[in-house]
Scaffold this motif. Structure first.
Motif, PDB file in Angstrom:
ATOM      1  N   SER A  99      16.208 -28.235   5.532  1.00  0.00           N
ATOM      2  CA  SER A  99      15.045 -28.953   4.988  1.00  0.00           C
ATOM      3  C   SER A  99      15.126 -29.063   3.474  1.00  0.00           C
ATOM      4  O   SER A  99      15.767 -28.245   2.797  1.00  0.00           O
ATOM      5  CB  SER A  99      13.733 -28.252   5.380  1.00  0.00           C
ATOM      6  OG  SER A  99      13.669 -26.955   4.834  1.00  0.00           O
ATOM      7  N   PRO A 119      12.155 -29.388   0.940  1.00  0.00           N
ATOM      8  CA  PRO A 119      10.711 -29.440   0.726  1.00  0.00           C
ATOM      9  C   PRO A 119      10.263 -29.665  -0.719  1.00  0.00           C
ATOM     10  O   PRO A 119       9.082 -29.518  -1.042  1.00  0.00           O
ATOM     11  CB  PRO A 119      10.262 -28.050   1.204  1.00  0.00           C
ATOM     12  CG  PRO A 119      11.415 -27.158   0.832  1.00  0.00           C
ATOM     13  CD  PRO A 119      12.655 -28.002   1.024  1.00  0.00           C
ATOM     14  N   ARG A 150       6.960 -31.340  -1.943  1.00  0.00           N
ATOM     15  CA  ARG A 150       5.698 -30.623  -1.754  1.00  0.00           C
ATOM     16  C   ARG A 150       5.338 -29.781  -2.971  1.00  0.00           C
ATOM     17  O   ARG A 150       4.200 -29.346  -3.114  1.00  0.00           O
ATOM     18  CB  ARG A 150       5.786 -29.739  -0.507  1.00  0.00           C
ATOM     19  CG  ARG A 150       6.043 -30.544   0.765  1.00  0.00           C
ATOM     20  CD  ARG A 150       6.252 -29.662   1.974  1.00  0.00           C
ATOM     21  NE  ARG A 150       6.657 -30.448   3.136  1.00  0.00           N
ATOM     22  CZ  ARG A 150       6.969 -29.933   4.308  1.00  0.00           C
ATOM     23  NH1 ARG A 150       6.944 -28.615   4.486  1.00  0.00           N
ATOM     24  NH2 ARG A 150       7.322 -30.723   5.316  1.00  0.00           N
ATOM     25  N   HIS A 153      17.286 -43.045   5.826  1.00  0.00           N
ATOM     26  CA  HIS A 153      17.301 -41.650   6.252  1.00  0.00           C
ATOM     27  C   HIS A 153      17.168 -40.714   5.050  1.00  0.00           C
ATOM     28  O   HIS A 153      16.520 -39.659   5.139  1.00  0.00           O
ATOM     29  CB  HIS A 153      18.582 -41.339   7.019  1.00  0.00           C
ATOM     30  CG  HIS A 153      18.612 -41.902   8.403  1.00  0.00           C
ATOM     31  ND1 HIS A 153      17.538 -41.828   9.273  1.00  0.00           N
ATOM     32  CD2 HIS A 153      19.592 -42.549   9.078  1.00  0.00           C
ATOM     33  CE1 HIS A 153      17.858 -42.395  10.421  1.00  0.00           C
ATOM     34  NE2 HIS A 153      19.092 -42.855  10.326  1.00  0.00           N
ATOM     35  N   ARG A 161      15.519 -41.316   2.250  1.00  0.00           N
ATOM     36  CA  ARG A 161      14.105 -41.295   1.855  1.00  0.00           C
ATOM     37  C   ARG A 161      13.286 -40.459   2.825  1.00  0.00           C
ATOM     38  O   ARG A 161      12.379 -39.718   2.418  1.00  0.00           O
ATOM     39  CB  ARG A 161      13.569 -42.725   1.770  1.00  0.00           C
ATOM     40  CG  ARG A 161      14.116 -43.505   0.594  1.00  0.00           C
ATOM     41  CD  ARG A 161      13.253 -44.714   0.271  1.00  0.00           C
ATOM     42  NE  ARG A 161      13.285 -45.728   1.320  1.00  0.00           N
ATOM     43  CZ  ARG A 161      14.137 -46.751   1.355  1.00  0.00           C
ATOM     44  NH1 ARG A 161      15.066 -46.870   0.409  1.00  0.00           N
ATOM     45  NH2 ARG A 161      14.091 -47.643   2.321  1.00  0.00           N
ATOM     46  N   ARG A 162      13.591 -40.578   4.091  1.00  0.00           N
ATOM     47  CA  ARG A 162      12.870 -39.796   5.104  1.00  0.00           C
ATOM     48  C   ARG A 162      12.973 -38.305   4.813  1.00  0.00           C
ATOM     49  O   ARG A 162      11.964 -37.584   4.793  1.00  0.00           O
ATOM     50  CB  ARG A 162      13.429 -40.111   6.495  1.00  0.00           C
ATOM     51  CG  ARG A 162      13.009 -39.140   7.587  1.00  0.00           C
ATOM     52  CD  ARG A 162      13.754 -39.430   8.887  1.00  0.00           C
ATOM     53  NE  ARG A 162      13.670 -38.325   9.810  1.00  0.00           N
ATOM     54  CZ  ARG A 162      14.296 -38.293  10.981  1.00  0.00           C
ATOM     55  NH1 ARG A 162      15.055 -39.315  11.358  1.00  0.00           N
ATOM     56  NH2 ARG A 162      14.176 -37.244  11.778  1.00  0.00           N
ATOM     57  N   LEU A 163      14.188 -37.816   4.581  1.00  0.00           N
ATOM     58  CA  LEU A 163      14.378 -36.386   4.348  1.00  0.00           C
ATOM     59  C   LEU A 163      13.746 -35.930   3.041  1.00  0.00           C
ATOM     60  O   LEU A 163      13.125 -34.864   2.969  1.00  0.00           O
ATOM     61  CB  LEU A 163      15.869 -36.051   4.352  1.00  0.00           C
ATOM     62  CG  LEU A 163      16.599 -36.235   5.688  1.00  0.00           C
ATOM     63  CD1 LEU A 163      18.083 -35.951   5.508  1.00  0.00           C
ATOM     64  CD2 LEU A 163      16.006 -35.339   6.753  1.00  0.00           C
ATOM     65  N   MET A 171      11.288 -37.410   1.273  1.00  0.00           N
ATOM     66  CA  MET A 171       9.838 -37.602   1.183  1.00  0.00           C
ATOM     67  C   MET A 171       9.059 -36.668   2.102  1.00  0.00           C
ATOM     68  O   MET A 171       7.981 -36.193   1.740  1.00  0.00           O
ATOM     69  CB  MET A 171       9.479 -39.052   1.525  1.00  0.00           C
ATOM     70  CG  MET A 171       9.898 -40.069   0.492  1.00  0.00           C
ATOM     71  SD  MET A 171       9.444 -41.741   1.037  1.00  0.00           S
ATOM     72  CE  MET A 171       9.949 -42.709  -0.385  1.00  0.00           C
ATOM     73  N   THR A 172       9.584 -36.403   3.296  1.00  0.00           N
ATOM     74  CA  THR A 172       8.817 -35.620   4.268  1.00  0.00           C
ATOM     75  C   THR A 172       9.047 -34.129   4.154  1.00  0.00           C
ATOM     76  O   THR A 172       8.157 -33.343   4.486  1.00  0.00           O
ATOM     77  CB  THR A 172       9.168 -36.041   5.712  1.00  0.00           C
ATOM     78  OG1 THR A 172      10.537 -35.684   5.998  1.00  0.00           O
ATOM     79  CG2 THR A 172       8.963 -37.539   5.915  1.00  0.00           C
ATOM     80  N   GLY A 173      10.233 -33.713   3.731  1.00  0.00           N
ATOM     81  CA  GLY A 173      10.551 -32.293   3.721  1.00  0.00           C
ATOM     82  C   GLY A 173      10.651 -31.712   5.113  1.00  0.00           C
ATOM     83  O   GLY A 173      10.593 -30.489   5.288  1.00  0.00           O
ATOM     84  N   GLU A 174      10.810 -32.570   6.128  1.00  0.00           N
ATOM     85  CA  GLU A 174      10.836 -32.085   7.503  1.00  0.00           C
ATOM     86  C   GLU A 174      12.009 -31.158   7.739  1.00  0.00           C
ATOM     87  O   GLU A 174      13.046 -31.236   7.078  1.00  0.00           O
ATOM     88  CB  GLU A 174      10.902 -33.256   8.479  1.00  0.00           C
ATOM     89  CG  GLU A 174      12.206 -34.026   8.450  1.00  0.00           C
ATOM     90  CD  GLU A 174      12.254 -35.138   9.485  1.00  0.00           C
ATOM     91  OE1 GLU A 174      12.430 -34.821  10.676  1.00  0.00           O
ATOM     92  OE2 GLU A 174      12.092 -36.310   9.099  1.00  0.00           O
TER      93      GLU A 174
END
Length: 257
Positions: A126, A128, A131, A151, A153-155, A157-160
Motif C-alpha cells: 500500500s 497511504p 492520507r 492504475h 492514480r488509483r494506487l 490516490m486511494t492508498g488501498e
C-alpha cells in the motif's frame, strides 16, 4: 534496525529486522542499508542481491516522527529519502525483494525499486501517503511506466491495500510463492547463467527507460515541498498521531493562516 547478510554462493541475502519485526526507516537506517547494498554491488563474488524483511514487515516506510517539523524547507530531507528508496534501481547488479508481510509507503517503494518482487500470498502492499497530505515520491515517478497512468492514480490516490495476487494482477512485478526466498533464489540462479557484463547492460538500459520521466525526482521533490508546510498536511499527521479523523477543507475553502 538490525541489517545482516548471508552469502549463498554468488547470491547475497540482506535481511532487515527491526524491533517487533516492524522495519521503519530513519535516515540512519537508510544510510546503513545503502552501505550494505553498495558493498554487495561492488563485491565481485556477488552476482545477485536479495533483500528481505521479517515475517511481519518488509518495511513500514519512513518513521514519521523523524520528519523535520514544519514550517521548513524539506528539500534536503526528502531528496535523501527518495535517493535511499530508489537505490536498488541504480545498482549495477540485480536486486530481488522478498516480501512476507506488509510493504507500506516507502517500504513498498523500496521493493518497487528492486528488479522483481517475490511475495507470500498474505503479503500486502500500500501507498497511504495521500492520507497524510503527502505524495509517494518514488512511486509517483515510476508507477505510470510500470502499470499505466490510471492504475498509478488509483494506487496513489486511494492508498488501498493490495494482496500479492492483486498486485500481480495489476501488473506490478510480483511473483506469488509459498516460499518466496526459495523462489527468489531460483530466479537468481537463472540470472547467474548470463554473463555479468550482459546482465549489467540489460539493467542499465531498462532502468534508463523508467527514469526518463523524472530521472532525479525533481518533480517529486517539488511536490513534497509544495505540500509539506500546508496546514492540511500538519492536521492529517496530527490526526494520525491522535488516532482520530482529520479535518479536511475543500480546495475552494482554504485554511486561515
Amino acid at each position: 534496525m538490525e541489517i545482516s547478510h548471508d552469502d549463498q554462493g554468488p547470491v547475497r541475502v540482506i535481511t532487515m529486522s527491526g524491533p517487533g519485526g516492524l522495519n521503519v526507516f530513519t535516515l540512519d537506517v537508510h544510510e546503513e542499508l545503502g552501505a550494505r547494498l553498495t558493498e554487495a554491488d561492488g563485491d565481485d563474488r556477488v552476482r545477485v542481491i536479495i533483500l528481505q524483511g521479517t515475517d511481519r514487515s518488509f518495511s513500514a516506510g519512513a518513521d514519521i516522527d523523524s520528519f523535520p517539523a514544519a514550517p521548513c524547507d524539506p528539500t534536503t530531507f526528502v531528496t535523501e529519502f527518495l535517493q535511499a528508496n530508489s537505490l536498488p534501481e541504480r545498482l549495477r547488479k540485480p536486486v530481488l525483494a522478498v516480501v512476507r508481510g506488509s510493504a507500506t509507503a516507502g517500504g513498498f517503494e523500496l521493493a518497487l525499486a528492486c528488479d522483481w518482487i517475490f511475495a507470500l500470498p498474505e503479503a500486502r502492499f500500500s501507498l497511504p501517503e495521500a492520507r497524510f497530505g503527502l505524495v509517494a515520491g518514488y512511486a509517483a515517478a515510476r508507477l505510470t511506466h510500470i502499470v499505466g497512468a490510471h492504475h498509478a492514480r488509483r494506487l496513489l490516490m486511494t492508498g488501498e491495500s493490495l494482496t500479492a495476487d492483486g498486485a500481480a494482477t495489476l501488473g506490478l512485478p510480483v511473483t506469488v510463492a509459498d516460499d518466496p526466498l526459495q523462489a527468489a533464489l531460483g530466479m537468481a540462479d537463472q540470472i547467474c547463467r548470463g554473463t555479468p557484463h550482459a546482465i549489467r547492460l540489460i539493467k542499465q538500459r531498462t532502468v534508463a527507460l523508467g527514469r526518463a520521466f523524472d530521472p532525479d525526482f525533481g518533480i517529486s521533490v517539488a511536490a513534497y515541498a509544495q505540500l509539506w508546510n500546508l496546514p492540511d498536511t500538519r492536521e492529517a499527521i496530527t490526526a494520525w498521531r491522535e488516532n482520530r479523523p482529520a479535518r479536511q477543507r475543500p480546495l475552494n475553502d482554504p485554511w486561515q493562516t
